[in-house]
Design a protein around this motif. Structure first.
Motif, PDB file in Angstrom:
ATOM      1  N   SER A 185       0.820  -1.218   0.000  1.00 58.00           N
ATOM      2  CA  SER A 185       0.000   0.000   0.000  1.00 58.00           C
ATOM      3  C   SER A 185       0.854   1.268   0.000  1.00 58.00           C
ATOM      4  O   SER A 185       0.451   2.295  -0.542  1.00 58.00           O
ATOM      5  N   HIS A 186       2.053   1.174   0.560  1.00 60.38           N
ATOM      6  CA  HIS A 186       2.917   2.351   0.645  1.00 60.38           C
ATOM      7  C   HIS A 186       3.441   2.793  -0.717  1.00 60.38           C
ATOM      8  O   HIS A 186       3.888   3.926  -0.877  1.00 60.38           O
ATOM      9  N   PHE A 187       3.394   1.896  -1.702  1.00 59.02           N
ATOM     10  CA  PHE A 187       3.971   2.203  -3.013  1.00 59.02           C
ATOM     11  C   PHE A 187       2.896   2.381  -4.088  1.00 59.02           C
ATOM     12  O   PHE A 187       3.170   2.230  -5.273  1.00 59.02           O
ATOM     13  N   GLN A 188       1.682   2.733  -3.670  1.00 59.23           N
ATOM     14  CA  GLN A 188       0.596   2.894  -4.629  1.00 59.23           C
ATOM     15  C   GLN A 188       0.811   4.087  -5.562  1.00 59.23           C
ATOM     16  O   GLN A 188       0.232   4.159  -6.646  1.00 59.23           O
ATOM     17  N   SER A 189       1.657   5.043  -5.152  1.00 58.39           N
ATOM     18  CA  SER A 189       1.908   6.209  -6.011  1.00 58.39           C
ATOM     19  C   SER A 189       2.938   5.912  -7.098  1.00 58.39           C
ATOM     20  O   SER A 189       3.185   6.749  -7.969  1.00 58.39           O
ATOM     21  N   PHE A 190       3.542   4.715  -7.069  1.00 54.65           N
ATOM     22  CA  PHE A 190       4.548   4.343  -8.063  1.00 54.65           C
ATOM     23  C   PHE A 190       3.901   3.599  -9.227  1.00 54.65           C
ATOM     24  O   PHE A 190       2.953   2.828  -9.046  1.00 54.65           O
ATOM     25  N   ILE A 191       4.419   3.837 -10.438  1.00 56.53           N
ATOM     26  CA  ILE A 191       3.939   3.116 -11.621  1.00 56.53           C
ATOM     27  C   ILE A 191       5.120   2.446 -12.305  1.00 56.53           C
ATOM     28  O   ILE A 191       6.234   2.968 -12.329  1.00 56.53           O
ATOM     29  N   ARG A 192       4.854   1.282 -12.849  1.00 60.89           N
ATOM     30  CA  ARG A 192       5.874   0.520 -13.580  1.00 60.89           C
ATOM     31  C   ARG A 192       6.024   1.132 -14.963  1.00 60.89           C
ATOM     32  O   ARG A 192       5.062   1.259 -15.710  1.00 60.89           O
ATOM     33  N   ILE A 193       7.242   1.536 -15.327  1.00 63.17           N
ATOM     34  CA  ILE A 193       7.470   2.098 -16.661  1.00 63.17           C
ATOM     35  C   ILE A 193       8.425   1.227 -17.479  1.00 63.17           C
ATOM     36  O   ILE A 193       8.726   1.527 -18.637  1.00 63.17           O
ATOM     37  N   HIS A 194       8.903   0.152 -16.852  1.00 64.87           N
ATOM     38  CA  HIS A 194       9.882  -0.723 -17.492  1.00 64.87           C
ATOM     39  C   HIS A 194       9.892  -2.011 -16.687  1.00 64.87           C
ATOM     40  O   HIS A 194       9.471  -2.016 -15.522  1.00 64.87           O
ATOM     41  N   ARG A 195      10.348  -3.079 -17.283  1.00 64.55           N
ATOM     42  CA  ARG A 195      10.442  -4.344 -16.547  1.00 64.55           C
ATOM     43  C   ARG A 195      11.245  -4.181 -15.259  1.00 64.55           C
ATOM     44  O   ARG A 195      10.988  -4.859 -14.265  1.00 64.55           O
ATOM     45  N   SER A 196      12.207  -3.250 -15.265  1.00 65.98           N
ATOM     46  CA  SER A 196      13.107  -3.108 -14.126  1.00 65.98           C
ATOM     47  C   SER A 196      12.959  -1.801 -13.352  1.00 65.98           C
ATOM     48  O   SER A 196      13.703  -1.575 -12.400  1.00 65.98           O
ATOM     49  N   PHE A 197      12.000  -0.934 -13.746  1.00 64.84           N
ATOM     50  CA  PHE A 197      11.921   0.376 -13.100  1.00 64.84           C
ATOM     51  C   PHE A 197      10.484   0.787 -12.802  1.00 64.84           C
ATOM     52  O   PHE A 197       9.566   0.476 -13.558  1.00 64.84           O
ATOM     53  N   ALA A 198      10.328   1.537 -11.696  1.00 66.21           N
ATOM     54  CA  ALA A 198       9.049   2.158 -11.345  1.00 66.21           C
ATOM     55  C   ALA A 198       9.338   3.547 -10.790  1.00 66.21           C
ATOM     56  O   ALA A 198      10.344   3.759 -10.102  1.00 66.21           O
ATOM     57  N   VAL A 199       8.448   4.498 -11.093  1.00 64.02           N
ATOM     58  CA  VAL A 199       8.634   5.884 -10.644  1.00 64.02           C
ATOM     59  C   VAL A 199       7.306   6.405 -10.106  1.00 64.02           C
ATOM     60  O   VAL A 199       6.265   5.758 -10.239  1.00 64.02           O
ATOM     61  N   GLN A 200       7.349   7.599  -9.515  1.00 63.83           N
ATOM     62  CA  GLN A 200       6.138   8.265  -9.068  1.00 63.83           C
ATOM     63  C   GLN A 200       5.683   9.250 -10.151  1.00 63.83           C
ATOM     64  O   GLN A 200       6.485  10.069 -10.619  1.00 63.83           O
TER      65      GLN A 200
END
Length: 232
Positions: A185-200
């Motif tokens: 739940s703490h990382f709900q603001s992050f989105i996956r943009i690559h197989r290896s990366f996620a950002v806000q």
């Protein structure tokens, strides 16, 4: 780096001898076996604790890619091959590096640096701990806990079973896959943009065809299959 057990598999005798000679220059590598075929190597890999695979790809019967599929429990896989067209497929099998023949020692030394860094991170990584409060997480580092505010995290980077939590100050490593971390739940603001990366999302400054730029000018690769996640 602690002593790491490795296996060399190549159907070409000269290449086997070359890789063996390179490996012997690194005292922290222990050669468990050198094999001319994947069939001969497989029983040893299944029996012994192996940390690193040095594999050729184009081998008769069971090739290097098929061998890796059967031995995904081995932390590090390095392909040494004359066939660059297999690079994409190999990295889908948790490959740490891909070296094109003819192999040079300078290139092999670069690979060794990557191996040492990976195994060091793997050794130091601690379990991710649940956060206290909605905007803070605590990460175990040795006998202490480090407090990290979610808004200070630049991005998440996958490293096999681990995830790097990257801030401006430090790179923290936690024993959790990026997929599992994003379910928290703490990382709900992050989105996956690559197989290896996620950002806000709120920190994205610019979206390109192959990468995105964050507000602090950090560039992150953008995977084609993840572009729909960026529809704001």
């Amino acid at each position: 780096m602690a002593i790491a057990n490795c296996i060399i598999v190549d159907d070409d005798e000269i290449d086997r001898l070359m890789v063996t000679s390179f490996v012997k220059r690194f005292p922290n590598l222990n050669i468990v076996g050198v094999f001319e075929s994947a069939e001969k190597a497989l029983p040893v890999i299944e029996k012994e604790r192996i940390d690193i695979l040095f594999l050729d790809i184009d081998m008769p019967e069971l090739n290097g890619l098929e061998l890796r599929k059967k031995t995904l429990e081995v932390p590090v896989c390095i392909y040494i091959t004359a066939h660059p067209e297999h690079a994409v497929e190999s990295f889908e099998l948790e490959t740490l590096d891909f070296i094109i023949k003819p192999i040079k020692f300078e290139r092999f030394a670069q690979t060794m640096n990557r191996i040492e860094e990976f195994l060091e991170i793997k050794h130091k990584a601690q379990l991710f701990e649940s956060s206290i409060g909605g905007d803070t997480i605590y990460i175990k580092e040795g006998h202490e806990q480090t407090k990290v505010k979610l808004h200070d995290i630049l991005y998440l980077e996958a490293l096999k079973d681990y995830t790097l939590i990257v801030t401006n100050q430090k790179r923290h490593c936690v024993l959790s896959s990026i997929g599992n971390l994003l379910k928290e739940s703490h990382f709900q603001s992050f989105i996956r943009i690559h197989r290896s990366f996620a950002v806000q999302k709120q920190y994205i400054k610019k979206i390109g065809s192959l990468e995105i730029e964050l507000n602090n000018n950090v560039l992150i690769p953008l995977g084609r299959s993840y572009k729909d996640n960026l529809i704001l």
